[in-house]
Write an enzyme that holds these catalytic residues in place. Structure first.
Site, PDB file in Angstrom:
ATOM      1  N   HIS A  21      54.575  27.303  88.214  1.00 32.24           N
ATOM      2  CA  HIS A  21      53.681  27.168  89.371  1.00 32.24           C
ATOM      3  C   HIS A  21      52.373  27.929  89.113  1.00 32.24           C
ATOM      4  O   HIS A  21      51.275  27.391  89.309  1.00 32.24           O
ATOM      5  CB  HIS A  21      54.388  27.720  90.610  1.00 32.24           C
ATOM      6  N   GLU A  22      52.500  29.177  88.658  1.00 33.05           N
ATOM      7  CA  GLU A  22      51.307  29.988  88.400  1.00 33.05           C
ATOM      8  C   GLU A  22      50.517  29.460  87.200  1.00 33.05           C
ATOM      9  O   GLU A  22      49.284  29.561  87.170  1.00 33.05           O
ATOM     10  CB  GLU A  22      51.707  31.448  88.183  1.00 33.05           C
ATOM     11  N   HIS A  25      48.043  26.953  88.407  1.00 30.99           N
ATOM     12  CA  HIS A  25      46.806  27.580  88.901  1.00 30.99           C
ATOM     13  C   HIS A  25      45.931  28.029  87.729  1.00 30.99           C
ATOM     14  O   HIS A  25      44.706  27.810  87.728  1.00 30.99           O
ATOM     15  CB  HIS A  25      47.151  28.806  89.761  1.00 30.99           C
TER      16      HIS A  25
END
Length: 445
Positions: A21-22, A25
């Site tokens: 998920h990170e 980003h």
């Protein structure tokens, strides 16, 4: 050992999903020209770090193994504000609103892509599942009243093809949540096809929090009650049962499958049952007296065929990707609909689960096998994506809401409003976490 397996399965499932998920980003921030100061695996105090690349981004491992974060150049935080004018154009808040939307949305999108990839890989590999063939239906069941019969196989629901029991259940769940007619297409046990419809009023009244298939009286087809093994010293051996005997009747009542025979035995501790069995083409009658296991359940120490009919669901690469994307989309929409039902009071808040329940399911699926564990990880990845897109301040969805308002109004949200929203979001998040942990503890104890 089970506790260790559960903890390890939980960490291996959730940890990498949060890191991915990170990474979403991080990668999109880099593509948009934003300078990333730190990428941390884990939360809390940094225990190890190294700097790499032209920007000397710090890659760190932090004390708490679950979680992670990306720290970008951001003038809203004195710690991450640009130190010289050369970095101003690479600061996050100076990017166009569309770039900021892309950076924030990249995290949940990464989770959805992981789910699609895992499901596609499973479809290509092939997944063994119970078939969509129906077990004998009680005459009082809703399914029987709709015209369905045991031994027949469901091939489609509301025009959507089904190849396995899980797909059948999924389509019936959709009809129940959407309060639609459930129109089933079936292939008869002896050939021919027909359709049966369960009305929307009946389907819509089903408890979607429970087993909708059981409520309809539907369960997977089971094989005939054939004896697979007779253990020494048991009631079955004393009665004269032999391997390959086919149980036809118990006290004159036909036995449809292995589960029905097991239920008849369990319900008769200490009572003598008259069995009619087929042995090599001739019928033999045997008196069987199940022993009492001390808990009021009859046991005879005999193994009887009861596993459901299995099918291997496989797809080619392109179809697998399409099916993975479709299932990810459907699961996301179903999750949002359930959240909506909880908000309107149509579904219980007991459905909110936390880390204890997730860890329990992680351990259970890991013990079942790799396929079940990967299916669980795909579902958790979808859940992470959906939950992060909810319009709650401090979550990605809250930031996307801010930026959507900026697109509509042409100006950013006032800083004071943002601060108040952040505090409210933190409070709401803590309440949801408390509810989730409370529900977990209630289930556990």
């Amino acid at each position: 050992m089970n506790f260790f397996t559960t903890v390890l399965a939980f960490v291996l499932a959730l940890g990498p999903l949060i890191v991915i998920h990170e990474l979403g980003h991080y990668l999109v921030a880099r593509l948009c020209g934003v300078r990333v100061l730190r990428f941390s695996v884990g939360m809390g105090r940094v225990v190890w770090s190294r700097r790499f690349g032209r920007d000397q981004t710090e890659w760190a491992v932090s004390a708490l193994p679950l979680g992670g974060y990306v720290k970008m150049l951001d003038s809203r935080d004195p710690e991450t504000a640009p130190k010289d004018d050369a970095d101003l154009e690479r600061e996050f808040t100076r990017q166009s609103v569309w770039k900021r939307i892309a950076i924030v949305a990249a995290g949940p999108m990464a989770n959805f892509l992981v789910a699609i990839g895992l499901m596609a890989a499973l479809y290509m590999h092939g997944v063994d599942e119970p078939s969509a063939r129906l077990r004998a239906l009680p005459e009082t069941s809703l399914a029987h009243q709709a015209g369905m019969r045991g031994g027949d196989t469901v091939t489609a629901v509301n025009g959507n093809p089904v190849r396995s029991w899980s797909e059948l259940r999924w389509q019936v769940m959709h009809a129940a949540v959407d309060k639609l007619d459930a129109r089933l297409e079936l292939r008869g046990d002896h050939g021919g096809t027909y359709s049966a419809t369960i009305p929307a009023a009946t389907v819509g009244a089903l408890d979607v929090e429970g087993d909708v298939m059981d409520a309809l009286g539907m369960s997977p087809w089971r094989p005939a009650p054939r004896v697979q093994d007779v253990l020494a010293g048991g009631a079955g051996q004393r009665a004269g049962l032999q391997k390959d005997d086919l149980v036809l009747r118990v006290d004159g009542r036909p036995v449809v499958d292995g589960i029905a025979f097991i239920e008849a035995v369990r319900g008769a501790p200490g009572k003598t049952l008259q069995l009619d069995v087929d042995r090599g083409g001739r019928t033999v009658t045997l008196p069987l007296t199940p022993e009492n296991d001390g808990k009021g359940t009859g046991v005879i120490r005999v193994m009887v065929a009861q596993a459901p009919e299995m099918v291997t669901v496989t797809s080619g690469p392109f179809e697998a990707i399409a099916r993975g994307a479709e299932r990810t989309w459907d699961t996301s929409i179903m999750t949002l609909k359930m959240i909506g039902k909880m908000l309107t009071g149509e579904a219980s808040w007991k459905n909110v689960t936390g880390p204890i329940t997730i860890a329990d399911y992680a351990g259970q699926t890991a013990r079942i096998g790799l396929v079940s564990y990967l299916q669980f990880i795909a579902f958790i990845s979808i859940s992470l994506g959906v939950m992060n897109l909810l319009p709650i301040p401090v979550l990605d969805g809250g930031h996307l809401l801010y930026y959507s308002l900026e697109v509509l109004t042409g100006r950013p949200l006032p800083a004071r409003v943002g601060e108040i929203a952040q505090r409210a979001g933190v409070g709401l998040l803590f309440m949801l976490m408390a509810l989730a942990v409370f529900n977990d503890l209630v289930r556990l104890f």
